[in-house]
Enzyme design. Structure first.
Site, PDB file in Angstrom:
ATOM      1  N   CYS A 168      30.166 -22.435  29.596  1.00 17.11           N
ATOM      2  CA  CYS A 168      31.597 -22.248  29.847  1.00 17.11           C
ATOM      3  C   CYS A 168      32.274 -23.570  30.201  1.00 17.11           C
ATOM      4  O   CYS A 168      33.480 -23.706  30.039  1.00 17.11           O
ATOM      5  CB  CYS A 168      31.803 -21.223  30.954  1.00 17.11           C
ATOM      6  SG  CYS A 168      30.882 -21.608  32.436  1.00 17.11           S
ATOM      7  N   ASN A 179      24.421 -16.553  28.752  1.00 13.25           N
ATOM      8  CA  ASN A 179      24.266 -17.995  28.514  1.00 13.25           C
ATOM      9  C   ASN A 179      23.493 -18.722  29.615  1.00 13.25           C
ATOM     10  O   ASN A 179      22.786 -19.678  29.334  1.00 13.25           O
ATOM     11  CB  ASN A 179      25.614 -18.666  28.215  1.00 13.25           C
ATOM     12  CG  ASN A 179      26.552 -18.640  29.374  1.00 13.25           C
ATOM     13  OD1 ASN A 179      26.555 -17.694  30.155  1.00 13.25           O
ATOM     14  ND2 ASN A 179      27.359 -19.667  29.509  1.00 13.25           N
ATOM     15  N   GLU A 217      34.803 -14.979  36.327  1.00 14.06           N
ATOM     16  CA  GLU A 217      34.447 -16.314  35.798  1.00 14.06           C
ATOM     17  C   GLU A 217      34.451 -16.183  34.289  1.00 14.06           C
ATOM     18  O   GLU A 217      33.579 -15.535  33.722  1.00 14.06           O
ATOM     19  CB  GLU A 217      33.057 -16.739  36.281  1.00 14.06           C
ATOM     20  CG  GLU A 217      32.914 -16.925  37.783  1.00 14.06           C
ATOM     21  CD  GLU A 217      33.581 -18.176  38.312  1.00 14.06           C
ATOM     22  OE1 GLU A 217      34.240 -18.908  37.535  1.00 14.06           O
ATOM     23  OE2 GLU A 217      33.457 -18.422  39.525  1.00 14.06           O
TER      24      GLU A 217
HETATM   25  P1  NAD Z   1      30.837 -10.866  27.304  1.00 14.65           P
HETATM   26  O1  NAD Z   1      32.168 -10.766  27.933  1.00 14.65           O
HETATM   27  O2  NAD Z   1      30.651 -10.324  25.938  1.00 14.65           O
HETATM   28  O3  NAD Z   1      29.743 -10.129  28.199  1.00 14.65           O
HETATM   29  C1  NAD Z   1      29.499 -10.482  29.546  1.00 14.65           C
HETATM   30  C2  NAD Z   1      28.879  -9.290  30.251  1.00 14.65           C
HETATM   31  O4  NAD Z   1      29.834  -8.234  30.299  1.00 14.65           O
HETATM   32  C3  NAD Z   1      27.636  -8.713  29.564  1.00 14.65           C
HETATM   33  O5  NAD Z   1      26.721  -8.292  30.548  1.00 14.65           O
HETATM   34  C4  NAD Z   1      28.199  -7.521  28.813  1.00 14.65           C
HETATM   35  O6  NAD Z   1      27.237  -6.500  28.591  1.00 14.65           O
HETATM   36  C5  NAD Z   1      29.262  -7.040  29.803  1.00 14.65           C
HETATM   37  N1  NAD Z   1      30.318  -6.225  29.217  1.00 14.65           N
HETATM   38  C6  NAD Z   1      30.771  -6.238  27.939  1.00 14.65           C
HETATM   39  N2  NAD Z   1      31.736  -5.303  27.781  1.00 14.65           N
HETATM   40  C7  NAD Z   1      31.908  -4.692  28.983  1.00 14.65           C
HETATM   41  C8  NAD Z   1      32.767  -3.657  29.459  1.00 14.65           C
HETATM   42  N3  NAD Z   1      33.651  -3.037  28.654  1.00 14.65           N
HETATM   43  N4  NAD Z   1      32.670  -3.292  30.755  1.00 14.65           N
HETATM   44  C9  NAD Z   1      31.807  -3.906  31.591  1.00 14.65           C
HETATM   45  N5  NAD Z   1      30.955  -4.872  31.192  1.00 14.65           N
HETATM   46  C10 NAD Z   1      31.012  -5.283  29.902  1.00 14.65           C
HETATM   47  O7  NAD Z   1      30.442 -12.403  27.395  1.00 14.65           O
HETATM   48  P2  NAD Z   1      29.143 -13.113  26.825  1.00 14.65           P
HETATM   49  O8  NAD Z   1      29.336 -13.271  25.363  1.00 14.65           O
HETATM   50  O9  NAD Z   1      27.901 -12.434  27.328  1.00 14.65           O
HETATM   51  O10 NAD Z   1      29.201 -14.540  27.572  1.00 14.65           O
HETATM   52  C11 NAD Z   1      29.893 -15.601  27.076  1.00 14.65           C
HETATM   53  C12 NAD Z   1      31.192 -15.795  27.800  1.00 14.65           C
HETATM   54  O11 NAD Z   1      30.957 -15.951  29.195  1.00 14.65           O
HETATM   55  C13 NAD Z   1      31.923 -17.037  27.375  1.00 14.65           C
HETATM   56  O12 NAD Z   1      33.285 -16.756  27.194  1.00 14.65           O
HETATM   57  C14 NAD Z   1      31.742 -17.986  28.559  1.00 14.65           C
HETATM   58  O13 NAD Z   1      32.730 -18.956  28.697  1.00 14.65           O
HETATM   59  C15 NAD Z   1      31.737 -17.034  29.701  1.00 14.65           C
HETATM   60  N6  NAD Z   1      31.112 -17.663  30.860  1.00 14.65           N
HETATM   61  C16 NAD Z   1      31.902 -18.048  31.931  1.00 14.65           C
HETATM   62  C17 NAD Z   1      31.324 -18.683  33.027  1.00 14.65           C
HETATM   63  C18 NAD Z   1      32.163 -19.125  34.199  1.00 14.65           C
HETATM   64  O14 NAD Z   1      31.585 -19.356  35.233  1.00 14.65           O
HETATM   65  N7  NAD Z   1      33.473 -19.243  34.069  1.00 14.65           N
HETATM   66  C19 NAD Z   1      29.961 -18.920  33.050  1.00 14.65           C
HETATM   67  C20 NAD Z   1      29.192 -18.512  31.961  1.00 14.65           C
HETATM   68  C21 NAD Z   1      29.786 -17.882  30.878  1.00 14.65           C
END
Ligand code: NAD
Length: 456
Positions: free
Chosen positions: A264, A132, A230
């Site tokens: 987020c 995102n 995060e």
């Molecule tokens: P996601 O959890 O699907 O993926 C995030 C990352 O994790 C990607 O690089 C993905 O390839 C990796 N990943 C997925 N499965 C994994 C595993 N089993 N082991 C290790 N890595 C793995 O999230 P998304 O859909 O890419 O992002 C959206 C989410 O991120 C939303 O929930 C949003 O709120 C959150 N977000 C949080 C913040 C914050 O600072 N709190 C900031 C931005 C986004």
């Protein structure tokens, strides 16, 4: 297991690039390379490390427009935001560079000697980023980790690897040592998991969904691996009757439509005191209906597409397009969903308490301050929130009562690289950014030196 990642332009569905996907073996080789580079980096003079990080920031600055255009193509971000994001990555490296020579231990009074603490780098850090905000979030972890003397292996999201790969090239152009900062595009369950499992990776910085974050936390527990999380959010925007109601209503659309709601910190639960509820909606509705959605490369566009078909389906599963107060979105190819506000959602319904991650907000009325706080805290998250009031005492009381890591009063702005950021509850663990960002990438060693001679 995928051999390559296909990067699509979410505004057109055209293929932008195809990138080889990293395997567990690639991760293993990268860890070996990074460990060697890290040892030399940690031994280098702090001023030299700081100078190289500043040079990296300067090289990013020379490529802002190029990086922003890549972000528009691979993530569908509107061009103005994309330029800001590239500039934010630059600022993060600049800010972290200023911390290298200031990363001091302490001297603590003790009888019979001198007690000092040393802040030592962890080693190799794995940064796992979401799609995102690909550039800023990659830099949130990478910049302070490098500044504190670590090497970084960055795994970008499957859909958005291109800016990360370009940043790694720019790091080499700036003179950062080979192997110190490597990018491993790949699947989460393959390359991401390999980073989490690898004994040579000392810490994981994960930004993404709460669901995946919990699994990573469980795996890190096995090795007591250091971890920053995060995660998701479902943030309230609380508007009291004593606020400048018109200003609050006009500011609300940007707080959940920016980045197509894929933020987020999006303020997707708008809580409005009942006595000004109708007046608030009178100002909010036209602002939502006229929000400009379209080609993200057009300077006048305010909102682009969602990142993927899967994300579009997810948003549609919460709310059919055309429901509630809504704006318009292009037809045809691309992952489009119109700005939407629901006024009849029950406070406990999924759309009111779960993270939709799209341009959708609910508006809920409340009667008094206690009810506002109760509604604000009625989710499993605790990331951000806004409070609109002219009463300073109320602003402080409510700021203390809302369980979230990042709040803003009469504003929606609470993320700055020089102030701390992170979540309460299931929104995360640990803090990033701000003056203490570097210490999250160190171990503290405590050393007592006796001044009373050898005890032998
Ligand atoms: P996601 O959890 O699907 O993926 C995030 C990352 O994790 C990607 O690089 C993905 O390839 C990796 N990943 C997925 N499965 C994994 C595993 N089993 N082991 C290790 N890595 C793995 O999230 P998304 O859909 O890419 O992002 C959206 C989410 O991120 C939303 O929930 C949003 O709120 C959150 N977000 C949080 C913040 C914050 O600072 N709190 C900031 C931005 C986004």
């Amino acid at each position: 297991m995928l051999e390559s990642l296909q990067v699509l332009n979410p505004a057109t569905e055209d293929v932008v690039a195809t990138v080889p996907a990293a395997t567990a073996r690639d991760v293993d080789a990268a860890v070996t390379h990074a460990s060697r580079a890290q040892a030399a980096w940690a031994a280098a003079a702090p001023a030299d490390r700081a100078r190289l990080l500043r040079r990296f920031a300067a090289v990013i600055d020379d490529h802002i427009e190029e990086l922003a255009r890549i972000e528009v193509r691979e993530a569908g971000h509107v061009i103005g935001n994309a330029r800001w994001e590239a500039g934010n990555a630059r600022d993060l490296f600049d800010y972290a560079a200023g911390g290298v020579e200031r990363l001091n231990g302490r001297q603590i009074p003790v009888p019979g000697g001198l007690n000092v603490t040393m802040l030592e780098p962890l080693g190799v850090v794995g940064v796992i980023a979401p799609w995102n905000f690909p550039m800023p979030i990659a830099a949130w972890g990478t910049a302070p980790a490098l500044a504190a003397g670590n090497a970084v292996l960055l795994k970008p999201a499957e859909t958005t690897p291109l800016t990360a790969l370009r940043l790694a090239e720019l790091a080499l152009e700036a003179g950062l040592p080979e192997g110190l900062f490597q990018v491993l595009p790949g699947e989460g369950a393959v390359a991401g998991d390999a980073l989490v499992e690898h004994p040579g990776v000392a810490k994981i910085v994960f930004t993404g969904s709460t669901r995946v974050g919990k699994r990573i936390m469980a795996k890190c527990a096995d090795r007591v691996k250091r971890l920053t999380l995060e995660l998701g959010g479902k943030s309230p925007n609380i508007v009291f009757a004593d606020a400048d109601v018109e200003a609050a209503a006009l500011a609300a659309p940007g707080s959940f439509l920016d980045n197509s709601g894929q933020d987020c910190c999006a303020r997707t639960r708008i809580l409005v005191q009942r006595s000004v509820y109708d007046r608030f909606l009178e100002h909010l509705a036209p602002a939502v209906e006229s929000y400009v959605v379209g080609d993200p490369a057009d300077e006048k566009t305010q909102m682009g597409p969602l990142i993927s078909r899967a994300q579009l389906e997810r948003v549609r599963s919460y709310v059919p397009s055309g429901a509630g107060i809504h704006g318009s979105a292009p037809d045809g190819p691309g992952f489009w969903f119109p700005p939407t506000v629901l006024t009849d959602a029950a406070p406990t319904s999924p759309v009111a308490v779960e993270e939709v991650f799209g341009p959708v907000a609910v508006v809920l009325p409340f009667d008094d301050e206690a009810e506002a706080v109760r509604l604000a805290n009625a989710t499993e998250y605790g990331l951000s929130g806004s409070i609109w009031t002219r009463d300073v005492g109320r602003a402080l009381r409510v700021s203390q009562a809302v369980r979230a890591g990042n709040l803003s009063v009469n504003s929606h702005s609470s993320v700055r690289y020089w102030t701390p950021f992170g979540g309460y509850e299931q929104s995360g663990l640990g803090r990033e950014l701000g003056p203490d960002a570097l210490t999250a990438f160190t171990e503290t060693k405590n050393v007592f030196i006796s001044t009373e001679g050898s005890s032998l």
